[in-house]
Enzyme design. Structure first.
Site, PDB file in Angstrom:
ATOM      1  N   ASN A  36       0.875  -1.174   0.000  1.00 32.61           N
ATOM      2  CA  ASN A  36       0.000   0.000   0.000  1.00 32.61           C
ATOM      3  C   ASN A  36       0.912   1.222   0.000  1.00 32.61           C
ATOM      4  O   ASN A  36       1.507   1.555   1.023  1.00 32.61           O
ATOM      5  CB  ASN A  36      -0.880  -0.038   1.261  1.00 32.61           C
ATOM      6  CG  ASN A  36      -1.721   1.221   1.408  1.00 32.61           C
ATOM      7  OD1 ASN A  36      -1.761   2.059   0.509  1.00 32.61           O
ATOM      8  ND2 ASN A  36      -2.379   1.349   2.548  1.00 32.61           N
ATOM      9  N   LYS A  69       0.182   4.229  -0.210  1.00 31.58           N
ATOM     10  CA  LYS A  69      -0.448   5.403   0.418  1.00 31.58           C
ATOM     11  C   LYS A  69      -0.228   6.633  -0.469  1.00 31.58           C
ATOM     12  O   LYS A  69      -0.188   6.489  -1.691  1.00 31.58           O
ATOM     13  CB  LYS A  69       0.065   5.588   1.853  1.00 31.58           C
ATOM     14  CG  LYS A  69      -0.109   4.302   2.677  1.00 31.58           C
ATOM     15  CD  LYS A  69       0.083   4.465   4.162  1.00 31.58           C
ATOM     16  CE  LYS A  69      -0.103   3.116   4.841  1.00 31.58           C
ATOM     17  NZ  LYS A  69      -0.007   3.198   6.297  1.00 31.58           N
ATOM     18  N   HIS A 101      -9.411   0.946   5.113  1.00 30.86           N
ATOM     19  CA  HIS A 101      -8.130   1.165   5.790  1.00 30.86           C
ATOM     20  C   HIS A 101      -8.364   2.089   6.986  1.00 30.86           C
ATOM     21  O   HIS A 101      -9.169   3.020   6.906  1.00 30.86           O
ATOM     22  CB  HIS A 101      -7.116   1.782   4.818  1.00 30.86           C
ATOM     23  CG  HIS A 101      -5.721   1.757   5.363  1.00 30.86           C
ATOM     24  ND1 HIS A 101      -5.287   2.669   6.293  1.00 30.86           N
ATOM     25  CD2 HIS A 101      -4.692   0.905   5.153  1.00 30.86           C
ATOM     26  CE1 HIS A 101      -4.035   2.381   6.615  1.00 30.86           C
ATOM     27  NE2 HIS A 101      -3.655   1.313   5.943  1.00 30.86           N
ATOM     28  N   GLU A 136      -6.753   4.490   8.092  1.00 25.82           N
ATOM     29  CA  GLU A 136      -6.547   5.917   7.810  1.00 25.82           C
ATOM     30  C   GLU A 136      -7.805   6.520   7.187  1.00 25.82           C
ATOM     31  O   GLU A 136      -8.107   7.695   7.401  1.00 25.82           O
ATOM     32  CB  GLU A 136      -5.317   6.096   6.901  1.00 25.82           C
ATOM     33  CG  GLU A 136      -4.029   5.860   7.691  1.00 25.82           C
ATOM     34  CD  GLU A 136      -2.865   5.339   6.873  1.00 25.82           C
ATOM     35  OE1 GLU A 136      -2.902   5.414   5.633  1.00 25.82           O
ATOM     36  OE2 GLU A 136      -1.901   4.832   7.491  1.00 25.82           O
ATOM     37  N   GLU A 183      -4.900  -4.891  10.603  1.00 24.29           N
ATOM     38  CA  GLU A 183      -3.884  -3.859  10.819  1.00 24.29           C
ATOM     39  C   GLU A 183      -4.168  -3.124  12.125  1.00 24.29           C
ATOM     40  O   GLU A 183      -5.026  -2.225  12.158  1.00 24.29           O
ATOM     41  CB  GLU A 183      -3.901  -2.845   9.662  1.00 24.29           C
ATOM     42  CG  GLU A 183      -3.646  -3.457   8.311  1.00 24.29           C
ATOM     43  CD  GLU A 183      -3.110  -2.423   7.322  1.00 24.29           C
ATOM     44  OE1 GLU A 183      -2.041  -2.678   6.756  1.00 24.29           O
ATOM     45  OE2 GLU A 183      -3.741  -1.366   7.143  1.00 24.29           O
ATOM     46  N   GLY A 212       2.949   2.403  10.806  1.00 20.76           N
ATOM     47  CA  GLY A 212       3.893   3.507  10.658  1.00 20.76           C
ATOM     48  C   GLY A 212       4.598   3.884  11.950  1.00 20.76           C
ATOM     49  O   GLY A 212       5.234   4.927  12.032  1.00 20.76           O
ATOM     50  N   SER A 250       3.941  -1.930  10.332  1.00 19.54           N
ATOM     51  CA  SER A 250       5.397  -1.977  10.516  1.00 19.54           C
ATOM     52  C   SER A 250       6.007  -3.328  10.152  1.00 19.54           C
ATOM     53  O   SER A 250       6.975  -3.774  10.775  1.00 19.54           O
ATOM     54  CB  SER A 250       5.780  -1.564  11.941  1.00 19.54           C
ATOM     55  OG  SER A 250       5.333  -0.248  12.196  1.00 19.54           O
ATOM     56  N   GLY A 290       3.124  -1.016   4.220  1.00 20.99           N
ATOM     57  CA  GLY A 290       3.143   0.410   3.931  1.00 20.99           C
ATOM     58  C   GLY A 290       4.553   0.859   3.598  1.00 20.99           C
ATOM     59  O   GLY A 290       5.050   0.668   2.485  1.00 20.99           O
TER      60      GLY A 290
HETATM   61  P1  13P Z   1       3.319   0.489   7.640  1.00 20.76           P
HETATM   62  O1  13P Z   1       3.845  -0.788   7.029  1.00 20.76           O
HETATM   63  O2  13P Z   1       3.999   1.708   7.102  1.00 20.76           O
HETATM   64  O3  13P Z   1       3.237   0.419   9.114  1.00 20.76           O
HETATM   65  O4  13P Z   1       1.794   0.624   7.112  1.00 20.76           O
HETATM   66  C1  13P Z   1       0.949  -0.453   7.221  1.00 20.76           C
HETATM   67  C2  13P Z   1      -0.296  -0.138   6.479  1.00 20.76           C
HETATM   68  O5  13P Z   1      -1.068   0.700   6.890  1.00 20.76           O
HETATM   69  C3  13P Z   1      -0.544  -0.841   5.222  1.00 20.76           C
HETATM   70  O6  13P Z   1      -1.832  -0.606   4.756  1.00 20.76           O
END
Ligand code: 13P
Length: 252
Positions: free
Chosen positions: A9, A11, A96, A98, A168, A174, A213, A234
């Site tokens: 992803n 983002k 997601h 976010e 997640e 992140g 992560s 991510g």
């Molecule tokens: P990170 O791998 O940057 O923690 O993000 C995970 C994520 O939200 C994937 O959709």
């Protein structure tokens, strides 16, 4: 045997040219990883088309990070599921954290988005997961259960066969802080149980990915768990080398 999936992803990262470079890097190194691993990249809408061209001839699949809840019409700024499907997407990330957190996505909206995805033959990667306060209050099981019941339970048995779930935990996204492999296994097994309560044996076939992560150094341990079928990545998906190295984490 469930599909093994490593999905990136991206983002809101990369300009189109950078996205194309990244995709080309993944294509170039793909041969080093078992062909049993299914790689998916999910770039921003703006470069889906160019990334699709860069992936051509490879087995790396394309996904989008979101789609509109409506089919078409006067919805300024929205991107329809039919549009991303026309650009070659096979998957769409929905729900997601976010999007739930910053854009107010509710189960009601997500039900509509899921319907749009299926109408356009896209496989949703439906995300669930609790935030830190919910984990600390030991409410994580209830949170993911509700996120599944309110949306996934509305699918038909046929639709459910084309679904990927991503667990997640918001506190791991992140932050550099991953769930332990045991924490991941515990909740993935629980998610599968919740799915089985509605869809029976078909739940055994549903890939459940871990996200938060995930990186080359921890992927193998997490993916070794019975109910973890891969990752939604991510930050580490923004480097072809790291993204591919995560795919090497499958030992089973
Ligand atoms: P990170 O791998 O940057 O923690 O993000 C995970 C994520 O939200 C994937 O959709």
């Amino acid at each position: 045997m469930r599909k093994k999936i490593v999905a990136g992803n991206w983002k809101m990262n990369t300009l189109p040219a950078e996205g194309v470079e990244l995709a080309k890097g993944v294509v170039a190194g793909r041969g080093e990883v078992c062909s049993c691993v299914n790689f998916i990249v999910c770039p921003p809408f703006t470069h889906l088309s160019e990334v699709a061209a860069a992936l051509k001839g490879s087995d790396i699949e394309l996904g989008a990070q979101n789609c509109a809840a409506e089919a078409k019409g006067a919805y300024t700024g929205e991107v329809a599921a039919s549009m991303i499907a026309a650009l070659g997407c096979k998957y769409v990330i929905l729900g997601h954290s976010e999007r739930r957190q910053y854009y107010g996505e509710t189960s009601e909206t997500l039900n509509k988005k899921m319907a749009q995805a299926y109408e356009n033959s896209l496989t949703p990667i439906y995300c669930v997961g609790e935030n830190l306060a919910e984990r600390e209050a030991e409410k994580h099981f209830d949170v993911v259960k509700a996120q599944i019941e309110e949306v996934v339970y509305n699918l038909t048995a046929e639709q459910f066969k084309n679904l990927v779930i991503a667990y997640e935990p918001v506190w791991a996204i992140g932050t550099g802080k991953t769930a332990t492999a045991d924490q991941a296994q515990e909740i993935h097994a629980y998610i599968r149980k919740v799915l089985a309560a509605k869809f029976g044996a078909a739940a055994e076939e549903c890939p459940i990915l871990y996200g938060g992560s995930c990186k080359p150094s921890n992927a193998a341990e997490i993916f070794a768990k019975q109910d973890v079928d891969g990752g939604l990545i991510g930050g580490a998906a923004l480097k072809a080398e790291d993204f591919l190295a995560i795919g090497k984490g499958f030992a089973k």
